[in-house]
Scaffold this motif. Structure first.
Motif, PDB file in Angstrom:
ATOM      1  N   HIS A 142      57.865  47.532  32.781  1.00  0.00           N
ATOM      2  CA  HIS A 142      58.232  46.376  31.962  1.00  0.00           C
ATOM      3  C   HIS A 142      58.694  46.859  30.587  1.00  0.00           C
ATOM      4  O   HIS A 142      58.051  47.725  29.985  1.00  0.00           O
ATOM      5  N   PRO A 143      59.799  46.319  30.077  1.00  0.00           N
ATOM      6  CA  PRO A 143      60.323  46.808  28.787  1.00  0.00           C
ATOM      7  C   PRO A 143      59.373  46.595  27.608  1.00  0.00           C
ATOM      8  O   PRO A 143      59.473  47.310  26.612  1.00  0.00           O
ATOM      9  N   ARG A 144      58.454  45.637  27.692  1.00  0.00           N
ATOM     10  CA  ARG A 144      57.518  45.392  26.589  1.00  0.00           C
ATOM     11  C   ARG A 144      56.091  45.816  26.957  1.00  0.00           C
ATOM     12  O   ARG A 144      55.126  45.268  26.431  1.00  0.00           O
ATOM     13  N   TYR A 145      55.963  46.797  27.823  1.00  0.00           N
ATOM     14  CA  TYR A 145      54.639  47.284  28.228  1.00  0.00           C
ATOM     15  C   TYR A 145      53.867  47.775  27.007  1.00  0.00           C
ATOM     16  O   TYR A 145      54.416  48.416  26.105  1.00  0.00           O
ATOM     17  N   SER A 146      52.566  47.497  27.005  1.00  0.00           N
ATOM     18  CA  SER A 146      51.685  47.981  25.948  1.00  0.00           C
ATOM     19  C   SER A 146      50.305  48.260  26.537  1.00  0.00           C
ATOM     20  O   SER A 146      49.742  47.412  27.239  1.00  0.00           O
ATOM     21  N   ASP A 147      49.757  49.419  26.238  1.00  0.00           N
ATOM     22  CA  ASP A 147      48.387  49.744  26.660  1.00  0.00           C
ATOM     23  C   ASP A 147      47.389  48.742  26.085  1.00  0.00           C
ATOM     24  O   ASP A 147      46.369  48.440  26.706  1.00  0.00           O
ATOM     25  N   GLU A 148      47.680  48.216  24.911  1.00  0.00           N
ATOM     26  CA  GLU A 148      46.792  47.255  24.250  1.00  0.00           C
ATOM     27  C   GLU A 148      46.550  46.023  25.118  1.00  0.00           C
ATOM     28  O   GLU A 148      45.452  45.453  25.118  1.00  0.00           O
ATOM     29  N   HIS A 149      47.549  45.613  25.878  1.00  0.00           N
ATOM     30  CA  HIS A 149      47.438  44.450  26.762  1.00  0.00           C
ATOM     31  C   HIS A 149      46.307  44.613  27.776  1.00  0.00           C
ATOM     32  O   HIS A 149      45.696  43.627  28.198  1.00  0.00           O
ATOM     33  N   TRP A 150      45.978  45.822  28.147  1.00  0.00           N
ATOM     34  CA  TRP A 150      45.030  46.092  29.225  1.00  0.00           C
ATOM     35  C   TRP A 150      43.588  46.288  28.759  1.00  0.00           C
ATOM     36  O   TRP A 150      42.685  46.452  29.572  1.00  0.00           O
ATOM     37  N   LYS A 151      43.339  46.243  27.474  1.00  0.00           N
ATOM     38  CA  LYS A 151      42.012  46.596  26.950  1.00  0.00           C
ATOM     39  C   LYS A 151      40.894  45.664  27.411  1.00  0.00           C
ATOM     40  O   LYS A 151      39.746  46.080  27.497  1.00  0.00           O
ATOM     41  N   ASP A 152      41.201  44.397  27.733  1.00  0.00           N
ATOM     42  CA  ASP A 152      40.157  43.443  28.118  1.00  0.00           C
ATOM     43  C   ASP A 152      39.977  43.302  29.624  1.00  0.00           C
ATOM     44  O   ASP A 152      39.127  42.530  30.073  1.00  0.00           O
ATOM     45  N   TYR A 153      40.762  44.015  30.420  1.00  0.00           N
ATOM     46  CA  TYR A 153      40.653  43.870  31.871  1.00  0.00           C
ATOM     47  C   TYR A 153      39.382  44.530  32.389  1.00  0.00           C
ATOM     48  O   TYR A 153      38.999  45.611  31.945  1.00  0.00           O
ATOM     49  N   LYS A 154      38.738  43.824  33.327  1.00  0.00           N
ATOM     50  CA  LYS A 154      37.514  44.303  33.967  1.00  0.00           C
ATOM     51  C   LYS A 154      37.734  44.311  35.471  1.00  0.00           C
ATOM     52  O   LYS A 154      38.488  43.495  35.994  1.00  0.00           O
ATOM     53  N   HIS A 155      37.044  45.188  36.157  1.00  0.00           N
ATOM     54  CA  HIS A 155      37.088  45.287  37.621  1.00  0.00           C
ATOM     55  C   HIS A 155      35.660  45.082  38.108  1.00  0.00           C
ATOM     56  O   HIS A 155      34.792  45.911  37.852  1.00  0.00           O
ATOM     57  N   PHE A 156      35.426  43.962  38.795  1.00  0.00           N
ATOM     58  CA  PHE A 156      34.121  43.669  39.375  1.00  0.00           C
ATOM     59  C   PHE A 156      34.182  43.881  40.873  1.00  0.00           C
ATOM     60  O   PHE A 156      35.209  43.631  41.503  1.00  0.00           O
ATOM     61  N   LEU A 157      33.072  44.314  41.456  1.00  0.00           N
ATOM     62  CA  LEU A 157      32.922  44.476  42.900  1.00  0.00           C
ATOM     63  C   LEU A 157      31.585  43.879  43.300  1.00  0.00           C
ATOM     64  O   LEU A 157      30.553  44.252  42.737  1.00  0.00           O
ATOM     65  N   LEU A 158      31.615  42.938  44.255  1.00  0.00           N
ATOM     66  CA  LEU A 158      30.396  42.333  44.780  1.00  0.00           C
ATOM     67  C   LEU A 158      30.272  42.724  46.247  1.00  0.00           C
ATOM     68  O   LEU A 158      31.193  42.485  47.033  1.00  0.00           O
ATOM     69  N   PHE A 159      29.153  43.341  46.601  1.00  0.00           N
ATOM     70  CA  PHE A 159      28.951  43.865  47.950  1.00  0.00           C
ATOM     71  C   PHE A 159      28.092  42.895  48.748  1.00  0.00           C
ATOM     72  O   PHE A 159      26.887  42.798  48.555  1.00  0.00           O
ATOM     73  N   PHE A 160      28.740  42.152  49.644  1.00  0.00           N
ATOM     74  CA  PHE A 160      28.055  41.207  50.517  1.00  0.00           C
ATOM     75  C   PHE A 160      27.623  41.919  51.801  1.00  0.00           C
ATOM     76  O   PHE A 160      27.825  43.109  51.959  1.00  0.00           O
ATOM     77  N   HIS A 161      27.069  41.176  52.733  1.00  0.00           N
ATOM     78  CA  HIS A 161      26.597  41.738  53.995  1.00  0.00           C
ATOM     79  C   HIS A 161      27.747  42.301  54.841  1.00  0.00           C
ATOM     80  O   HIS A 161      27.680  43.436  55.315  1.00  0.00           O
ATOM     81  N   ASP A 162      28.788  41.508  55.039  1.00  0.00           N
ATOM     82  CA  ASP A 162      29.884  41.911  55.926  1.00  0.00           C
ATOM     83  C   ASP A 162      31.205  42.172  55.228  1.00  0.00           C
ATOM     84  O   ASP A 162      32.205  42.454  55.886  1.00  0.00           O
ATOM     85  N   GLU A 163      31.260  42.049  53.929  1.00  0.00           N
ATOM     86  CA  GLU A 163      32.501  42.291  53.214  1.00  0.00           C
ATOM     87  C   GLU A 163      32.234  42.572  51.744  1.00  0.00           C
ATOM     88  O   GLU A 163      31.145  42.344  51.250  1.00  0.00           O
ATOM     89  N   ILE A 164      33.273  43.068  51.107  1.00  0.00           N
ATOM     90  CA  ILE A 164      33.247  43.335  49.674  1.00  0.00           C
ATOM     91  C   ILE A 164      34.305  42.442  49.035  1.00  0.00           C
ATOM     92  O   ILE A 164      35.393  42.266  49.581  1.00  0.00           O
TER      93      ILE A 164
END
Length: 159
Positions: free
Chosen positions: A106-128
């Motif tokens: 993207h022509p206006r890409y900025s690392d600053e845009h990504w600072k608040d992103y989080k990655h959550f993972l919830l592990f259930f019985h038969d799926e994630i």
């Protein structure tokens, strides 16, 4: 017995507190998304038809499925803090890095845009369930069936 050390300079899973917890037997998780919000519903073990609806705001991407508890040791994060039947935040997420790499075109890409992103993972019985989001999340508890939760979720998706 010596506790295994996790390399925190690379991707790893960190268990986080999550209430109410999902049923360990049949949580019946369901996922709905509209590109801005992602909804996850599941049953708890508290009482019959006690269900939870989690809203992830400003969601970027989600995935659902992948592995069950019997094959957990085959997951790439298994030796890096991943626990069955737990919620996690994924630190140094490779999946977020993949999204960043794609968006660098993207022509206006900025690392600053990504600072608040989080990655959550919830592990259930038969799926994630995994989600990348930059907003907050809200957990609500109901005394509803999954069908009733699905109707409520569809209403919220289409407001």
């Amino acid at each position: 017995m010596k506790e295994k050390q996790i390399d925190i300079s690379s991707e790893f899973a960190k268990a986080i507190e999550w209430t109410p917890e999902w049923s360990t037997g049949a949580p019946c998780p369901q996922v709905f998304s509209n590109g801005h919000e992602t909804y996850l519903s599941y049953y708890t073990d508290e009482a019959e038809n006690t269900s939870v609806l989690v809203t992830f705001f400003k969601s970027l991407s989600h995935r659902f499925g992948i592995v069950n508890d019997e094959a957990a040791n085959g997951h790439p994060l298994y030796e890096k803090g991943l626990e069955t039947y737990r919620a996690h935040i994924i630190e140094n997420s490779k999946w977020i890095d993949e999204h960043k790499q794609i968006h660098k075109a993207h022509p206006r890409y900025s690392d600053e845009h990504w600072k608040d992103y989080k990655h959550f993972l919830l592990f259930f019985h038969d799926e994630i369930f995994e989600v990348i989001f930059s907003g907050d999340y809200k957990i609500e508890k109901f005394n509803l069936t999954m069908k009733e939760i699905a109707i409520e979720t569809a209403r919220r998706l289409n407001l």
